[in-house]
Design a protein around this motif. Structure first.
Motif, PDB file in Angstrom:
ATOM      1  N   UNK A  46       0.803  -0.996  -0.458  1.00 46.75           N
ATOM      2  CA  UNK A  46      -0.378   0.028   0.404  1.00 46.75           C
ATOM      3  C   UNK A  46       0.841   0.974  -0.505  1.00 46.75           C
ATOM      4  N   UNK A  47       2.247   0.816   0.360  1.00 44.86           N
ATOM      5  CA  UNK A  47       2.963   2.236  -0.284  1.00 44.86           C
ATOM      6  C   UNK A  47       4.016   2.777   0.957  1.00 44.86           C
ATOM      7  N   UNK A  48       3.059   2.074   2.471  1.00 45.16           N
ATOM      8  CA  UNK A  48       3.573   2.687   3.669  1.00 45.16           C
ATOM      9  C   UNK A  48       5.155   2.212   3.682  1.00 45.16           C
ATOM     10  N   UNK A  49       5.577   2.999   4.483  1.00 45.20           N
ATOM     11  CA  UNK A  49       7.347   2.809   4.572  1.00 45.20           C
ATOM     12  C   UNK A  49       7.068   1.899   5.517  1.00 45.20           C
ATOM     13  N   UNK A  50       8.253   0.761   5.992  1.00 46.12           N
ATOM     14  CA  UNK A  50       8.215  -0.362   6.485  1.00 46.12           C
ATOM     15  C   UNK A  50      10.055  -0.766   6.465  1.00 46.12           C
ATOM     16  N   UNK A  51      10.878  -1.715   6.842  1.00 47.25           N
ATOM     17  CA  UNK A  51      11.812  -2.423   7.603  1.00 47.25           C
ATOM     18  C   UNK A  51      11.297  -3.821   7.230  1.00 47.25           C
ATOM     19  N   UNK A  52      12.691  -4.198   6.751  1.00 39.34           N
ATOM     20  CA  UNK A  52      12.675  -6.063   6.221  1.00 39.34           C
ATOM     21  C   UNK A  52      13.456  -6.121   6.493  1.00 39.34           C
ATOM     22  N   UNK A  53      13.349  -7.157   7.304  1.00 38.51           N
ATOM     23  CA  UNK A  53      14.652  -7.776   8.407  1.00 38.51           C
ATOM     24  C   UNK A  53      15.116  -8.955   8.420  1.00 38.51           C
ATOM     25  N   UNK A  54      15.874  -9.848   7.660  1.00 34.27           N
ATOM     26  CA  UNK A  54      16.381 -11.389   7.424  1.00 34.27           C
ATOM     27  C   UNK A  54      17.959 -11.720   8.856  1.00 34.27           C
ATOM     28  N   UNK A  55      17.782 -12.667   9.598  1.00 38.35           N
ATOM     29  CA  UNK A  55      18.616 -12.981  10.009  1.00 38.35           C
ATOM     30  C   UNK A  55      18.748 -14.789  10.089  1.00 38.35           C
ATOM     31  N   UNK A  56      19.860 -14.861  10.631  1.00 38.48           N
ATOM     32  CA  UNK A  56      19.793 -16.186  10.417  1.00 38.48           C
ATOM     33  C   UNK A  56      20.033 -17.248  11.815  1.00 38.48           C
ATOM     34  N   UNK A  57      19.676 -18.381  11.455  1.00 40.21           N
ATOM     35  CA  UNK A  57      18.780 -19.072  13.017  1.00 40.21           C
ATOM     36  C   UNK A  57      19.367 -19.522  14.525  1.00 40.21           C
ATOM     37  N   UNK A  58      20.945 -18.503  14.169  1.00 39.60           N
ATOM     38  CA  UNK A  58      21.622 -18.565  15.211  1.00 39.60           C
ATOM     39  C   UNK A  58      21.603 -17.120  16.310  1.00 39.60           C
ATOM     40  N   UNK A  59      20.995 -16.117  15.345  1.00 39.87           N
ATOM     41  CA  UNK A  59      20.080 -14.913  16.139  1.00 39.87           C
ATOM     42  C   UNK A  59      19.177 -15.271  16.664  1.00 39.87           C
ATOM     43  N   UNK A  60      18.438 -15.998  16.606  1.00 40.58           N
ATOM     44  CA  UNK A  60      17.251 -16.387  17.253  1.00 40.58           C
ATOM     45  C   UNK A  60      15.944 -16.256  16.102  1.00 40.58           C
ATOM     46  N   UNK A  61      16.007 -15.283  15.228  1.00 42.73           N
ATOM     47  CA  UNK A  61      14.237 -14.845  14.751  1.00 42.73           C
ATOM     48  C   UNK A  61      13.361 -14.627  15.075  1.00 42.73           C
ATOM     49  N   UNK A  62      12.829 -16.376  15.901  1.00 44.84           N
ATOM     50  CA  UNK A  62      11.800 -16.747  16.388  1.00 44.84           C
ATOM     51  C   UNK A  62      11.219 -16.206  17.698  1.00 44.84           C
ATOM     52  N   UNK A  63      12.596 -16.211  18.059  1.00 47.13           N
ATOM     53  CA  UNK A  63      12.240 -15.340  20.002  1.00 47.13           C
ATOM     54  C   UNK A  63      12.210 -14.013  19.958  1.00 47.13           C
ATOM     55  N   UNK A  64      12.699 -13.324  18.799  1.00 47.08           N
ATOM     56  CA  UNK A  64      12.498 -12.342  18.667  1.00 47.08           C
ATOM     57  C   UNK A  64      11.040 -11.688  17.928  1.00 47.08           C
ATOM     58  N   UNK A  65      10.770 -12.102  17.241  1.00 46.39           N
ATOM     59  CA  UNK A  65       9.828 -12.383  16.864  1.00 46.39           C
ATOM     60  C   UNK A  65       8.822 -12.170  18.162  1.00 46.39           C
ATOM     61  N   UNK A  66       8.600 -13.244  18.516  1.00 52.27           N
ATOM     62  CA  UNK A  66       7.482 -13.835  19.738  1.00 52.27           C
ATOM     63  C   UNK A  66       7.568 -12.631  20.720  1.00 52.27           C
ATOM     64  N   UNK A  67       8.885 -11.931  21.203  1.00 52.95           N
ATOM     65  CA  UNK A  67       9.274 -10.495  22.213  1.00 52.95           C
ATOM     66  C   UNK A  67       7.685  -9.699  21.280  1.00 52.95           C
ATOM     67  N   UNK A  68       8.666  -9.032  20.181  1.00 49.24           N
ATOM     68  CA  UNK A  68       7.866  -7.995  19.439  1.00 49.24           C
ATOM     69  C   UNK A  68       6.227  -8.266  19.535  1.00 49.24           C
ATOM     70  N   UNK A  69       5.264  -9.643  18.832  1.00 51.55           N
ATOM     71  CA  UNK A  69       4.177  -9.743  18.922  1.00 51.55           C
ATOM     72  C   UNK A  69       3.813  -9.143  20.400  1.00 51.55           C
ATOM     73  N   UNK A  70       4.405  -9.992  21.179  1.00 51.29           N
ATOM     74  CA  UNK A  70       4.433  -9.421  22.940  1.00 51.29           C
ATOM     75  C   UNK A  70       3.717  -8.602  23.129  1.00 51.29           C
ATOM     76  N   UNK A  71       4.879  -7.696  23.207  1.00 50.46           N
ATOM     77  CA  UNK A  71       5.372  -5.855  23.356  1.00 50.46           C
ATOM     78  C   UNK A  71       4.215  -5.151  22.173  1.00 50.46           C
ATOM     79  N   UNK A  72       3.773  -5.123  21.666  1.00 48.50           N
ATOM     80  CA  UNK A  72       2.254  -4.785  21.206  1.00 48.50           C
ATOM     81  C   UNK A  72       2.941  -3.837  20.612  1.00 48.50           C
ATOM     82  N   UNK A  73       4.413  -2.824  20.456  1.00 49.36           N
ATOM     83  CA  UNK A  73       4.683  -2.043  20.245  1.00 49.36           C
ATOM     84  C   UNK A  73       4.653  -0.355  21.447  1.00 49.36           C
ATOM     85  N   UNK A  74       4.479  -1.449  22.609  1.00 55.47           N
ATOM     86  CA  UNK A  74       4.923  -0.821  23.429  1.00 55.47           C
ATOM     87  C   UNK A  74       6.377  -0.438  23.738  1.00 55.47           C
ATOM     88  N   UNK A  75       6.950   0.576  23.551  1.00 52.82           N
ATOM     89  CA  UNK A  75       8.330   0.486  24.174  1.00 52.82           C
ATOM     90  C   UNK A  75       9.212  -0.196  23.140  1.00 52.82           C
TER      91      UNK A  75
END
Length: 302
Positions: free
Chosen positions: A62-91
């Motif tokens: 839709x034209x909105x600005x965003x960031x695409x981030x790609x990380x290797x498994x050893x950077x634990x991206x699934x864990x980062x994703x779960x934390x960001x989802x739990x924080x829901x943008x607060x902080x």
């Protein structure tokens, strides 16, 4: 476009890559596929970028600005994703995609912040104040049934590696022994546990439009507040080491941060010692002697 990994990312991941790891070699193709599947328009790769992931400035369909981030498994991206989802943008930066495949692919689609404006750009006293306020918002109860690593688990792995390094380099033993003793005492009677950022420092807090400052790049862990705050104590360590009053500045910083965030001062000192020694020994291990020596000198003040 060509998704060439920035030099800093290549160098940092090369230090820790396990034998046979070909994530960097596959990264350009993976980035192309991630962009195509989500219908994104690429603006540019963020340079110098981070040390554990490729960050690409993009536009959503839709034209909105965003960031695409790609990380290797050893950077634990699934864990980062779960934390960001739990924080829901607060902080923290807001997770824009709820696609379950993202975590498995090491892909995150995030709100666009101002990558060149971090809290570190502020005068030191103001930077510490803003960083501490951001960190306070992240300290929430972890979700029920979470799979996040605990402080005890993470530091346990680190302790094993530190002990092995001290055996190979006996001159490291006094500081390593002090750090391990501090860890053992801290874990014997831990306070209530919260979800932590895990790798928090001034450069991890970027300017945003939705909120003035938002945290990015967590390596989430569940544990006590002092563990998270400990990394912030040594921010701008080069300046501290260069100052003739660096040791006294560090002690005042520990006191000020502990009081402002209602953290036990002695527990903060203990975790600051452990994390500084662990980072310093690891820097020596991977061939960054200057960084390692700075961190171990800092640890010696504690």
């Amino acid at each position: 476009m060509a998704f060439e990994p920035p030099r800093r990312l290549v160098r940092a991941l090369g230090e820790t890559a396990p034998a046979g790891d070909d994530w960097l070699a596959r990264l350009p193709e993976a980035a192309e596929a991630a962009v195509a599947r989500r219908g994104l328009t690429v603006e540019r790769v963020q340079v110098p970028g981070g040390r554990s992931s490729l960050v690409v400035l993009v536009r959503l369909p839709d034209g909105a600005p965003a960031v695409l981030k790609l990380a290797p498994p050893r950077a634990r991206p699934e864990s980062e994703r779960a934390a960001l989802a739990h924080w829901g943008g607060l902080g923290a930066v807001l997770l824009l995609s709820a696609d379950a495949r993202d975590g498995a692919e090491g892909v995150l689609v995030l709100e666009r912040l101002h990558p060149d404006v971090s809290v570190r750009s502020l005068p030191e006293a103001k930077a510490l104040l803003e960083a501490a306020g951001t960190l306070r918002r992240l300290w929430v109860t972890p979700p029920a049934g979470h799979a996040f690593e605990t402080v005890a688990e993470r530091t346990g792995r680190q302790a094993v590696a530190m002990s092995a390094d001290a055996e190979r380099q006996p001159e490291l033993a006094p500081l390593v022994d002090a750090a391990l003793a501090a860890r053992e005492a801290l874990l014997a009677d831990p306070p209530e546990e919260r979800l932590l950022h895990g790798t928090f420092r001034q450069s991890k807090v970027l300017a945003g439009d939705r909120m003035p400052w938002l945290a990015v790049g967590p390596d989430p862990v569940v544990g006590e507040h002092a563990f998270d705050l400990a990394r912030l104590v040594r921010d701008r360590v080069e300046d501290l080491i260069a100052s003739p009053s660096g040791a006294s500045i560090t002690r005042r910083r520990i006191k000020r941060l502990a009081e402002s965030l209602e953290v036990d001062q002695e527990r903060l000192r203990g975790w600051t010692l452990f994390r500084a020694v662990e980072s310093g020994v690891r820097a020596l291990r991977v061939g960054r002697p200057q960084d390692g020596e700075l961190l171990l000198e800092f640890a010696g003040w504690l």
